[in-house]
Write an enzyme that holds these catalytic residues in place. Structure first.
Site, mmCIF file in Angstrom:
data_model
loop_
_atom_site.group_PDB
_atom_site.id
_atom_site.type_symbol
_atom_site.label_atom_id
_atom_site.label_comp_id
_atom_site.label_asym_id
_atom_site.label_seq_id
_atom_site.Cartn_x
_atom_site.Cartn_y
_atom_site.Cartn_z
ATOM 1 N N TYR A 99 -12.978 21.572 -12.802
ATOM 2 C CA TYR A 99 -13.585 20.246 -12.910
ATOM 3 C C TYR A 99 -14.701 20.125 -11.868
ATOM 4 O O TYR A 99 -14.457 20.290 -10.671
ATOM 5 C CB TYR A 99 -12.516 19.170 -12.713
ATOM 6 C CG TYR A 99 -13.120 17.797 -12.705
ATOM 7 C CD1 TYR A 99 -13.881 17.346 -13.773
ATOM 8 C CD2 TYR A 99 -12.973 16.971 -11.610
ATOM 9 C CE1 TYR A 99 -14.468 16.099 -13.746
ATOM 10 C CE2 TYR A 99 -13.551 15.719 -11.583
ATOM 11 C CZ TYR A 99 -14.303 15.296 -12.660
ATOM 12 O OH TYR A 99 -14.903 14.068 -12.632
ATOM 13 N N LYS A 109 -6.494 11.018 -18.329
ATOM 14 C CA LYS A 109 -6.684 11.781 -19.566
ATOM 15 C C LYS A 109 -5.450 11.657 -20.466
ATOM 16 O O LYS A 109 -5.140 10.578 -20.913
ATOM 17 C CB LYS A 109 -7.023 13.230 -19.222
ATOM 18 C CG LYS A 109 -8.019 13.392 -18.065
ATOM 19 C CD LYS A 109 -9.353 12.733 -18.329
ATOM 20 C CE LYS A 109 -10.292 13.047 -17.161
ATOM 21 N NZ LYS A 109 -11.453 12.185 -17.086
ATOM 22 N N ASP A 151 -4.003 22.056 -11.249
ATOM 23 C CA ASP A 151 -4.546 20.922 -11.999
ATOM 24 C C ASP A 151 -4.185 21.188 -13.455
ATOM 25 O O ASP A 151 -4.762 22.057 -14.108
ATOM 26 C CB ASP A 151 -6.058 20.827 -11.800
ATOM 27 C CG ASP A 151 -6.676 19.654 -12.559
ATOM 28 O OD1 ASP A 151 -6.030 19.144 -13.500
ATOM 29 O OD2 ASP A 151 -7.816 19.257 -12.237
ATOM 30 N N ARG A 189 0.845 -1.213 0.000
ATOM 31 C CA ARG A 189 0.000 0.000 0.000
ATOM 32 C C ARG A 189 0.874 1.253 0.000
ATOM 33 O O ARG A 189 0.510 2.274 -0.580
ATOM 34 C CB ARG A 189 -0.978 -0.006 1.184
ATOM 35 C CG ARG A 189 -1.917 1.175 1.194
ATOM 36 C CD ARG A 189 -3.223 0.920 1.957
ATOM 37 N NE ARG A 189 -3.045 0.131 3.156
ATOM 38 C CZ ARG A 189 -2.434 0.553 4.282
ATOM 39 N NH1 ARG A 189 -1.967 1.787 4.361
ATOM 40 N NH2 ARG A 189 -2.304 -0.245 5.322
HETATM 41 C C1 LIG Z 1 -9.506 18.656 -15.140
HETATM 42 C C2 LIG Z 1 -9.830 17.423 -14.366
HETATM 43 N N1 LIG Z 1 -9.326 17.285 -13.136
HETATM 44 C C3 LIG Z 1 -9.592 16.188 -12.389
HETATM 45 C C4 LIG Z 1 -10.396 15.176 -12.859
HETATM 46 C C5 LIG Z 1 -10.677 13.981 -12.007
HETATM 47 O O1 LIG Z 1 -9.922 12.914 -12.471
HETATM 48 P P1 LIG Z 1 -10.341 11.359 -12.341
HETATM 49 O O2 LIG Z 1 -11.592 11.175 -13.151
HETATM 50 O O3 LIG Z 1 -9.153 10.648 -12.857
HETATM 51 O O4 LIG Z 1 -10.593 11.124 -10.893
HETATM 52 C C6 LIG Z 1 -10.941 15.278 -14.139
HETATM 53 C C7 LIG Z 1 -11.818 14.215 -14.667
HETATM 54 O O5 LIG Z 1 -12.546 14.399 -15.607
HETATM 55 C C8 LIG Z 1 -10.639 16.427 -14.906
HETATM 56 O O6 LIG Z 1 -11.140 16.586 -16.146
#
Ligand SMILES: Cc1ncc(COP(=O)(O)O)c(C=O)c1O
Length: 379
Positions: free
Chosen positions: A104, A202, A177, A52
């Site tokens: 997001y 992504k 992000d 882990r």
């Molecule tokens: C810009 C962005 N940040 C974070 C996330 C969250 O990621 P995850 O779906 O891998 O948890 C997403 C998911 O669509 C995203 O588009």
């Protein structure tokens, strides 16, 4: 004479050039062990004890992300959400944080819920304005400024260096992000950020077949030790096979992102002239409000993500989405296949997204085919 440093695209294609010592294989084995041998004298000199906290299959993908971001260390997580949550969980209780109004949506909701139940005190601000950010941070109280650029799904741009200066002057960390930009287009740590987060689901993976997240730190400091402990403590870890698939995906990161950027620019330019399109949101367009900052802080392109606002409102947007054949009507982004989504439908009530907006994730297909399908769907 020291050798010239290798380009990031070369590092990615060769996954740092690691080979398996024992066999000479140019692809490392997937380590599935959940536990590791203790030395006879009761030590763990090889550095790992339990899966882990320690997974040998993470070493190479984490090292590659660290190299591409120019950081000090990286951690893989079970998802982008888990990676982001680890940053917030590592703050002292009831910390003041500032986050974007447009970001997001699931993370925005999660931060708002943590704020409503008293774990955090969150303010949401228009991050395209340095003045508004400066007016919202509270020196000595704000612990974290969280930004997303380009931000989902309006693709507005935040000036990373400007946000870093404001966050640091207030005594706060800046986390970015950088999912939509990927390390190909933006290196937030070089612009002053402290932490970079990716939904590795992504662009990093790029094939719509792994959910994963990553964090990269500028420094292995006390806060980073808290993040390391948060991953192990909450147990939001990636499976070994997913770590392997992620590394395989990252080998083609550069050509995938470069092609997506190139096609997205062509699509954006074409759609600005389409009579059924009210607006094209893409930082690559000179007319875009974020273009000047994007041109300064993004290198090699403006991303594979754009949105369009369809004339005729929500019904017209949903009808257009219903008519595409090549584009797949699906959420998510950054895969090799192009996706199109009526964004308000997934974000639900309280979303700042206009109801006539379709979000486009441009893949690596031939751009002429993508444009032709969109033009037929728009009518
Ligand atoms: C810009 C962005 N940040 C974070 C996330 C969250 O990621 P995850 O779906 O891998 O948890 C997403 C998911 O669509 C995203 O588009």
């Amino acid at each position: 004479m020291a050798a010239k440093p290798l380009h990031p695209a070369t590092l990615a294609a060769q996954a740092l050039g690691w080979i398996d010592e024992q066999t000479g294989a140019v692809v490392l084995p997937v380590h599935t062990a959940t536990t590791f041998l203790r030395d006879p004298d009761n030590q763990y000199r090889r550095g790992r004890n339990y899966g882990r906290a320690d997974n040998a299959s993470y070493d190479q993908p984490e090292a590659l992300i660290t190299a591409l971001e120019g950081g000090a260390a990286s951690l893989l997580f079970a998802s982008g959400m888990a990676a982001a949550a680890a940053v917030f969980h590592s703050l002292p209780a009831r910390s003041h944080v500032v986050a974007p109004q447009v970001m997001y949506h699931s993370l925005r909701r999660w931060i708002a819920a943590r704020s409503a139940d008293g774990h955090l005190a969150a303010d949401f601000v228009d991050m395209t304005s340095r003045d508004l950010l400066r007016a919202t941070v509270v020196p000595g109280r704000t612990r974290l400024v969280w930004i997303e650029t380009p931000s989902n799904p309006l693709w507005s741009i935040t000036d990373i260096a400007g946000a870093a200066e404001i966050a640091h002057a207030a005594g706060a960390l800046l986390a970015v992000d950088s999912t939509a930009a990927s390390p190909v287009l933006t290196r937030p740590l070089a612009l002053g950020a402290d932490i970079v987060m990716h939904s590795a689901t992504k662009y990093l993976n790029g094939h719509s077949d792994v959910i994963a997240g990553s964090l990269t730190t500028a420094r292995k400091d006390e806060f980073w030790q808290r993040v390391v402990a948060a991953r192990s403590g909450h147990g939001a870890i990636l499976g070994s096979f997913e770590a392997y698939l992620l590394l395989r995906g990252m080998r083609t990161l550069y050509p995938r992102v470069e092609r997506a950027c190139h096609s997205a620019m062509q699509i954006a330019e074409r759609l600005t002239r389409h009579p059924k399109v009210l607006a094209v949101l893409y930082p690559g367009l000179e007319s875009d409000a974020g273009h000047a900052v994007a041109a300064r802080q993004m290198t090699g392109g403006f991303g594979g993500m754009l949105s369009i606002r369809v004339r005729g409102g929500e019904a017209a947007a949903i009808a257009t989405a219903a008519r595409v054949e090549l584009w797949k009507r699906a959420t998510s982004l950054g895969g090799v296949e192009s996706l199109l989504e009526h964004r308000a439908s997934i974000e639900g009530a309280g979303s700042p997204v206009p109801p006539d907006l379709l979000r486009l994730s441009v893949g690596i297909e031939d751009p002429d085919d993508l444009i032709a399908d969109l033009e037929i769907a728009l009518g």
